[in-house]
Design a protein around this motif. Structure first.
Motif, PDB file in Angstrom:
ATOM      1  N   GLU A 286       2.288  22.469 -13.216  1.00 54.34           N
ATOM      2  CA  GLU A 286       3.271  23.531 -13.458  1.00 54.34           C
ATOM      3  C   GLU A 286       3.826  23.518 -14.877  1.00 54.34           C
ATOM      4  N   THR A 287       3.829  22.358 -15.522  1.00 46.89           N
ATOM      5  CA  THR A 287       4.383  22.263 -16.873  1.00 46.89           C
ATOM      6  C   THR A 287       3.326  22.371 -17.958  1.00 46.89           C
ATOM      7  N   ASP A 288       2.084  22.631 -17.573  1.00 45.18           N
ATOM      8  CA  ASP A 288       0.975  22.767 -18.523  1.00 45.18           C
ATOM      9  C   ASP A 288       0.811  21.526 -19.393  1.00 45.18           C
ATOM     10  N   THR A 289       1.039  20.379 -18.807  1.00 47.72           N
ATOM     11  CA  THR A 289       0.860  19.128 -19.549  1.00 47.72           C
ATOM     12  C   THR A 289      -0.351  18.341 -19.058  1.00 47.72           C
ATOM     13  N   GLY A 290      -1.147  18.931 -18.185  1.00 47.91           N
ATOM     14  CA  GLY A 290      -2.320  18.260 -17.670  1.00 47.91           C
ATOM     15  C   GLY A 290      -2.851  18.983 -16.449  1.00 47.91           C
ATOM     16  N   ALA A 291      -3.878  18.399 -15.840  1.00 48.06           N
ATOM     17  CA  ALA A 291      -4.499  19.013 -14.673  1.00 48.06           C
ATOM     18  C   ALA A 291      -4.870  17.934 -13.673  1.00 48.06           C
ATOM     19  N   ALA A 292      -5.081  18.357 -12.432  1.00 47.97           N
ATOM     20  CA  ALA A 292      -5.482  17.437 -11.378  1.00 47.97           C
ATOM     21  C   ALA A 292      -6.709  17.994 -10.677  1.00 47.97           C
ATOM     22  N   ALA A 293      -7.598  17.101 -10.269  1.00 42.92           N
ATOM     23  CA  ALA A 293      -8.817  17.515  -9.579  1.00 42.92           C
ATOM     24  C   ALA A 293      -9.060  16.610  -8.389  1.00 42.92           C
ATOM     25  N   THR A 294      -9.718  17.167  -7.358  1.00 37.67           N
ATOM     26  CA  THR A 294     -10.161  16.387  -6.214  1.00 37.67           C
ATOM     27  C   THR A 294     -11.652  16.624  -6.018  1.00 37.67           C
ATOM     28  N   GLY A 295     -12.325  15.717  -5.361  1.00 35.17           N
ATOM     29  CA  GLY A 295     -13.743  15.914  -5.108  1.00 35.17           C
ATOM     30  C   GLY A 295     -14.425  14.638  -4.680  1.00 35.17           C
ATOM     31  N   LYS A 296     -15.716  14.733  -4.456  1.00 37.03           N
ATOM     32  CA  LYS A 296     -16.537  13.583  -4.103  1.00 37.03           C
ATOM     33  C   LYS A 296     -17.836  13.662  -4.899  1.00 37.03           C
ATOM     34  N   THR A 297     -18.455  12.519  -5.046  1.00 40.82           N
ATOM     35  CA  THR A 297     -19.667  12.477  -5.864  1.00 40.82           C
ATOM     36  C   THR A 297     -20.801  13.300  -5.268  1.00 40.82           C
ATOM     37  N   ASN A 298     -20.744  13.545  -3.979  1.00 38.57           N
ATOM     38  CA  ASN A 298     -21.839  14.277  -3.356  1.00 38.57           C
ATOM     39  C   ASN A 298     -21.489  15.729  -3.028  1.00 38.57           C
ATOM     40  N   ILE A 299     -20.453  16.257  -3.691  1.00 39.67           N
ATOM     41  CA  ILE A 299     -20.064  17.657  -3.508  1.00 39.67           C
ATOM     42  C   ILE A 299     -20.128  18.384  -4.847  1.00 39.67           C
ATOM     43  N   ILE A 300     -20.777  19.530  -4.880  1.00 39.63           N
ATOM     44  CA  ILE A 300     -20.850  20.335  -6.106  1.00 39.63           C
ATOM     45  C   ILE A 300     -19.455  20.897  -6.408  1.00 39.63           C
ATOM     46  N   PRO A 301     -18.934  20.698  -7.621  1.00 40.25           N
ATOM     47  CA  PRO A 301     -17.583  21.177  -7.953  1.00 40.25           C
ATOM     48  C   PRO A 301     -17.474  22.697  -7.830  1.00 40.25           C
ATOM     49  N   ALA A 302     -16.408  23.129  -7.186  1.00 41.25           N
ATOM     50  CA  ALA A 302     -16.169  24.561  -6.992  1.00 41.25           C
ATOM     51  C   ALA A 302     -15.184  25.134  -8.003  1.00 41.25           C
ATOM     52  N   GLN A 303     -14.395  24.283  -8.642  1.00 41.01           N
ATOM     53  CA  GLN A 303     -13.365  24.773  -9.567  1.00 41.01           C
ATOM     54  C   GLN A 303     -13.335  23.906 -10.830  1.00 41.01           C
ATOM     55  N   ALA A 304     -12.968  24.534 -11.924  1.00 42.92           N
ATOM     56  CA  ALA A 304     -12.770  23.802 -13.180  1.00 42.92           C
ATOM     57  C   ALA A 304     -11.751  24.555 -14.023  1.00 42.92           C
ATOM     58  N   VAL A 305     -11.030  23.819 -14.838  1.00 41.32           N
ATOM     59  CA  VAL A 305     -10.027  24.422 -15.711  1.00 41.32           C
ATOM     60  C   VAL A 305      -9.963  23.647 -17.016  1.00 41.32           C
ATOM     61  N   ALA A 306      -9.708  24.349 -18.086  1.00 41.77           N
ATOM     62  CA  ALA A 306      -9.479  23.725 -19.394  1.00 41.77           C
ATOM     63  C   ALA A 306      -8.441  24.546 -20.143  1.00 41.77           C
ATOM     64  N   ARG A 307      -7.622  23.844 -20.927  1.00 43.51           N
ATOM     65  CA  ARG A 307      -6.636  24.526 -21.765  1.00 43.51           C
ATOM     66  C   ARG A 307      -6.709  23.954 -23.168  1.00 43.51           C
ATOM     67  N   GLY A 308      -6.452  24.787 -24.139  1.00 46.91           N
ATOM     68  CA  GLY A 308      -6.482  24.342 -25.524  1.00 46.91           C
ATOM     69  C   GLY A 308      -5.743  25.293 -26.436  1.00 46.91           C
ATOM     70  N   ASP A 309      -5.821  25.023 -27.741  1.00 45.28           N
ATOM     71  CA  ASP A 309      -5.166  25.907 -28.708  1.00 45.28           C
ATOM     72  C   ASP A 309      -6.182  26.439 -29.706  1.00 45.28           C
ATOM     73  N   LEU A 310      -5.772  27.471 -30.428  1.00 46.42           N
ATOM     74  CA  LEU A 310      -6.573  28.119 -31.451  1.00 46.42           C
ATOM     75  C   LEU A 310      -5.690  28.324 -32.672  1.00 46.42           C
ATOM     76  N   ARG A 311      -6.182  27.869 -33.838  1.00 47.17           N
ATOM     77  CA  ARG A 311      -5.406  28.011 -35.081  1.00 47.17           C
ATOM     78  C   ARG A 311      -6.285  28.677 -36.131  1.00 47.17           C
ATOM     79  N   THR A 312      -5.774  29.743 -36.727  1.00 48.39           N
ATOM     80  CA  THR A 312      -6.553  30.528 -37.677  1.00 48.39           C
ATOM     81  C   THR A 312      -5.727  30.815 -38.933  1.00 48.39           C
ATOM     82  N   LEU A 313      -6.425  31.241 -39.989  1.00 54.72           N
ATOM     83  CA  LEU A 313      -5.740  31.513 -41.249  1.00 54.72           C
ATOM     84  C   LEU A 313      -5.323  32.968 -41.395  1.00 54.72           C
ATOM     85  N   SER A 314      -5.832  33.836 -40.537  1.00 56.93           N
ATOM     86  CA  SER A 314      -5.421  35.241 -40.574  1.00 56.93           C
ATOM     87  C   SER A 314      -5.466  35.796 -39.162  1.00 56.93           C
TER      88      SER A 314
END
Length: 436
Positions: A286-314
């Protein structure tokens, strides 16, 4: 006059200014008085600095930011400014201070930009102002309460020397620069409106240095965030890579972020992956300070998330890279779907001829004060700031504040010797800009 025409007119004016003859070397009698008055402000400025640093004004400490604002309102009123407080209660922020000084109307209309908040909330153990030799340490001492006292000291020197009376100056001090309130159209409306009625902007954040040499900044990169979400077919891991099962969310997430690295990069731009997660379930907290995942080695992942920043000169570069990232996301691996969203933050202030003309004038001030010429700082070495919201409207200079180290971290310091030369620089530069 529309925004583009206004920008073009300002740029043309400053191009002529830069091409014209340099001002006479040395200081006039009035300017010598001004420099002496600026030097005489040091003791008072140091006392004000200690007072301000010892007031906790973390962005979310509304009462603390308002307390800093009250003390600064008194300072500006004493200098003859019309002062108003702009509350921002509806967006969970303390508010902004806007102070206006009407001059002769014959010189450049200046917008002075700063902020009253710090990154150190009341829960931080870093709370007190301490002096150790030529170094002051304390929360926000460099970013940017040192800049606030330099601004006040320079304006007081101008009043003492008689150069303030002709100066047309608007001051906008935000109360949420470190964590800007949303929507930005509300929290930055007063700053943008002030820029539309000004000819140049001066930002009083910290003075940049390289190898002990003062550097000038005419640009700041943007800072925006992005969120990538992936969904995919799940199932037993033995079926992965098949047409029926596809590749799962983890491989799709990995494909996308690696394609960003390979295909979306541009000169002067960076984009970071702050955190990522994939599994049977995956979600940011909820605070956008990380993520949590659940799963098992023999299950194909159904969800994924990533967050990051973008910095540009114009801001044009921002749109260019966003388009590249979106194009990469739109070509998913089999069995997966992805979407990317961008959260607007601080716009870029691109280098411009108008800002370089201002730097040429600042270096005339340096020459006449017996200070070294200030080269341009690589904008990749400076973070985002409030001046970015007005960078497309008018030229400007960044870094009239104090020199120091460790901003945003416990142990943040300020070089006390920088107070005197920065106050003199600012006072003389503004006095010259105020002349017809």
């Amino acid at each position: 006059m529309n925004r583009l025409k206004t920008s073009a007119a300002v740029l043309a004016a400053f191009s002529v200014l830069a091409a014209g003859p340099a001002s006479a070397a040395g200081l006039s009698t009035q300017e010598k008085k001004l420099v002496a008055a600026a030097g005489a402000e040091e003791a008072r400025s140091l006392a004000l600095l200690e007072t301000l640093v010892n007031i906790n004004s973390g962005t979310l400490n509304v009462a603390g930011v308002q307390d800093v604002g009250k003390r600064l309102q008194t300072e500006f009123r004493g200098l003859g400014f019309d002062v108003r407080w702009v509350p921002m209660n509806e967006i969970g922020r303390a508010g902004h201070l806007v102070a206006v000084h009407k001059g002769s109307g014959k010189g450049k209309r200046m917008l002075l930009i700063g902020h009253m908040d710090t990154v150190f909330e009341p829960s931080s153990p870093f709370q007190k102002y301490v002096v150790r030799g030529d170094i002051a340490e304390g929360p926000g001492v460099n970013d940017m309460k040192g800049g606030l006292v330099i601004m006040i000291g320079a304006l007081r020197a101008m009043k003492a020397a008689g150069t303030l009376k002709d100066a047309d100056i608007t001051v906008v001090l935000t109360g949420d620069e470190e964590r800007a309130g949303r929507p930005l159209t509300t929290s930055r409306a007063d700053l943008i409106n002030a820029a539309k009625a000004s000819d140049l902007a001066l930002e009083f954040e910290g003075l940049a240095q390289e190898n002990g040499k003062d550097m000038a900044s005419i640009a700041r990169r943007s800072s925006t965030d992005w969120t990538l979400k992936v969904t995919a077919k799940s199932g037993h891991s033995s079926g992965i890579f098949s047409d029926a099962a596809g590749y799962g969310a983890a491989y799709e997430l990995a494909r996308i972020v690696d394609a960003f690295r390979r295909e979306a990069r541009e000169v002067n731009a960076t984009f970071n992956v702050g955190y990522m997660a994939a599994g049977t379930t995956a979600a940011a907290n909820e605070t956008d300070t990380g993520a949590a995942a659940t799963g098992k080695t023999n299950i194909i992942p159904a969800q994924a998330v990533a967050r990051g920043d973008l910095r540009t000169l114009s801001n044009a570069q921002t749109e260019s890279i966003r388009a590249k990232m979106a194009a990469i996301v739109s070509q998913p691996l089999g069995g997966a779907k992805a979407e990317i969203s961008f959260q607007d933050g601080y716009p870029a202030m691109a280098p411009s001829a108008g800002s370089r003309a201002l730097l040429a004038k600042l270096n005339e001030v340096n020459r006449d004060l017996g200070l070294a010429t200030m080269p341009e700082l690589d904008p990749l070495k400076r973070g985002a700031g409030d001046i970015g919201f007005v960078g497309d409207l008018l030229p400007g200079l960044i870094g009239f504040g104090a020199a120091g180290e460790g901003a945003h971290a416990p142990g943040e310091t300020m070089e006390l010797k920088s107070l005197d030369r920065q106050t003199k620089r600012a006072a003389l530069f503004m006095s010259r800009m105020a002349r017809p």
